[in-house]
Design an enzyme around this catalytic site. Structure first.
Site, PDB file in Angstrom:
ATOM      1  N   HIS A  62       2.389  21.521  30.585  1.00  0.00           N
ATOM      2  CA  HIS A  62       2.541  22.191  29.244  1.00  0.00           C
ATOM      3  C   HIS A  62       3.689  21.589  28.632  1.00  0.00           C
ATOM      4  O   HIS A  62       3.713  21.584  27.089  1.00  0.00           O
ATOM      5  CB  HIS A  62       3.060  23.667  29.469  1.00  0.00           C
ATOM      6  CG  HIS A  62       1.874  24.500  30.379  1.00  0.00           C
ATOM      7  ND1 HIS A  62       0.769  24.809  29.836  1.00  0.00           N
ATOM      8  CD2 HIS A  62       1.915  24.957  31.398  1.00  0.00           C
ATOM      9  CE1 HIS A  62      -0.021  25.411  30.663  1.00  0.00           C
ATOM     10  NE2 HIS A  62       0.772  25.463  31.603  1.00  0.00           N
ATOM     11  N   HIS A  87      13.630  21.483  27.578  1.00  0.00           N
ATOM     12  CA  HIS A  87      12.093  21.097  27.366  1.00  0.00           C
ATOM     13  C   HIS A  87      11.731  21.172  25.962  1.00  0.00           C
ATOM     14  O   HIS A  87      12.736  21.606  25.194  1.00  0.00           O
ATOM     15  CB  HIS A  87      11.229  21.985  28.290  1.00  0.00           C
ATOM     16  CG  HIS A  87      11.516  23.572  27.779  1.00  0.00           C
ATOM     17  ND1 HIS A  87      12.108  24.383  28.692  1.00  0.00           N
ATOM     18  CD2 HIS A  87      10.863  24.247  26.928  1.00  0.00           C
ATOM     19  CE1 HIS A  87      12.130  25.414  27.914  1.00  0.00           C
ATOM     20  NE2 HIS A  87      11.280  25.331  26.862  1.00  0.00           N
ATOM     21  N   HIS A  89       8.877  21.919  22.628  1.00  0.00           N
ATOM     22  CA  HIS A  89       7.901  22.486  22.072  1.00  0.00           C
ATOM     23  C   HIS A  89       7.272  21.799  20.660  1.00  0.00           C
ATOM     24  O   HIS A  89       7.927  21.449  20.082  1.00  0.00           O
ATOM     25  CB  HIS A  89       7.958  23.833  21.820  1.00  0.00           C
ATOM     26  CG  HIS A  89       8.393  24.695  22.871  1.00  0.00           C
ATOM     27  ND1 HIS A  89       7.358  25.362  23.690  1.00  0.00           N
ATOM     28  CD2 HIS A  89       9.517  25.126  23.481  1.00  0.00           C
ATOM     29  CE1 HIS A  89       7.801  26.067  24.792  1.00  0.00           C
ATOM     30  NE2 HIS A  89       9.265  26.171  24.694  1.00  0.00           N
ATOM     31  N   HIS A 106      14.428  23.235  23.378  1.00  0.00           N
ATOM     32  CA  HIS A 106      14.861  24.456  24.242  1.00  0.00           C
ATOM     33  C   HIS A 106      15.867  24.162  25.237  1.00  0.00           C
ATOM     34  O   HIS A 106      15.417  23.392  26.145  1.00  0.00           O
ATOM     35  CB  HIS A 106      13.865  25.391  24.829  1.00  0.00           C
ATOM     36  CG  HIS A 106      13.129  26.267  24.012  1.00  0.00           C
ATOM     37  ND1 HIS A 106      12.002  26.897  24.149  1.00  0.00           N
ATOM     38  CD2 HIS A 106      13.331  26.269  22.391  1.00  0.00           C
ATOM     39  CE1 HIS A 106      11.475  27.488  22.956  1.00  0.00           C
ATOM     40  NE2 HIS A 106      12.274  27.168  21.741  1.00  0.00           N
ATOM     41  N   THR A 174       9.724  32.796  26.467  1.00  0.00           N
ATOM     42  CA  THR A 174       8.571  32.576  25.513  1.00  0.00           C
ATOM     43  C   THR A 174       7.202  32.517  26.399  1.00  0.00           C
ATOM     44  O   THR A 174       6.275  32.290  25.646  1.00  0.00           O
ATOM     45  CB  THR A 174       8.599  31.392  24.441  1.00  0.00           C
ATOM     46  OG1 THR A 174       8.802  30.412  25.389  1.00  0.00           O
ATOM     47  CG2 THR A 174      10.041  31.509  23.727  1.00  0.00           C
TER      48      THR A 174
HETATM   49 ZN   LIG Z   1      10.842  26.991  25.577  1.00  0.00          ZN
END
Ligand SMILES: [Zn+2]
Length: 224
Positions: A62, A87, A89, A106, A174
């Site tokens: 992901h 990481h 997004h 994040h 999240t």
């Molecule tokens: Zn995150």
């Protein structure tokens, strides 16, 4: 016969779970959010003590995750939080006055008494980011656990803006189980990523952000 028995057992075990409230759906302190109003006030200054670290990366299917285990710390006033991973997004998830940022980082921290703190760095399109280049060149091809990247270290400060003014609110993880009680700090000044870098990242990890969640009268504090 054995098959039917197993099926029955699965049903019996699964039924009580279906009755449990799912925090992702019913929680009232969820992240990310769209910041449309905030209360300006004096907040503790942020002191970043992030150290250069040998690069350890994971592709979890992901997101691209940088594992950090070198006593890198964030100080918020007197409270100290240890940085454990960073990481990314696309898009960022958090929005400011409805602005959708094409990428967000994040930074996950934990204090010695177990308080989780997520710090967000927002990206706009612009000049390429050097640290992102190092990451893109080393994305693990296979989904799997952490991999040490030989002879490569990373400067985490390269993922931070100059200005450390911020928003602060109480939110959640999240992704499921969307546990609440996570402190969120969103740095106000975005940094930049180039269109080429963004395309390269999204080729491996397309659209992996959660939509903004209802604010529900939560106070959003803004540092002055
Ligand atoms: Zn995150």
């Amino acid at each position: 016969m054995h098959f039917i028995h197993a099926l029955l057992l699965t049903t019996l075990v699964a039924t009580p779970l279906l009755g449990m409230a799912n925090t992702c759906d019913t929680g009232r302190l969820q992240s990310p959010i769209n910041i449309t109003a905030s209360q300006k006030q004096k907040l503790p200054s942020l002191v970043f003590d992030y150290k250069n670290t040998p690069l350890v990366l994971a592709n979890d299917g992901h997101t691209l995750r940088i594992r950090i285990n070198n006593h890198s710390q964030l100080k918020v006033g007197k409270q100290i939080y240890a940085l454990s991973q960073v990481h990314f997004h696309t898009p960022a998830g958090d929005q400011i006055a409805g602005e959708v940022f094409p990428m967000g980082a994040h930074f996950l921290h934990k204090s010695t008494n177990g308080q989780l703190l997520a710090l967000v760095v927002l990206f706009r399109l612009g000049e390429p980011n050097k640290t992102i280049n190092t990451l893109l060149a080393n994305i693990p091809k296979q989904v799997g656990p952490n991999q040490a990247i030989e002879n490569t270290s990373i400067d985490i400060h390269g993922l931070l803006p100059t200005d450390k003014a911020y928003y602060r609110y109480m939110g959640s993880l999240t992704a499921s189980p969307c546990t609440e009680g996570v402190e969120w700090i969103i740095l106000k000044e975005p940094i930049t990523v180039s269109a080429e870098q963004l395309t390269a990242y999204k080729k491996v990890f397309p659209n992996n952000a959660r939509a903004p969640q209802p604010i529900n009268q939560r106070p959003i504090l803004e540092s002055i």
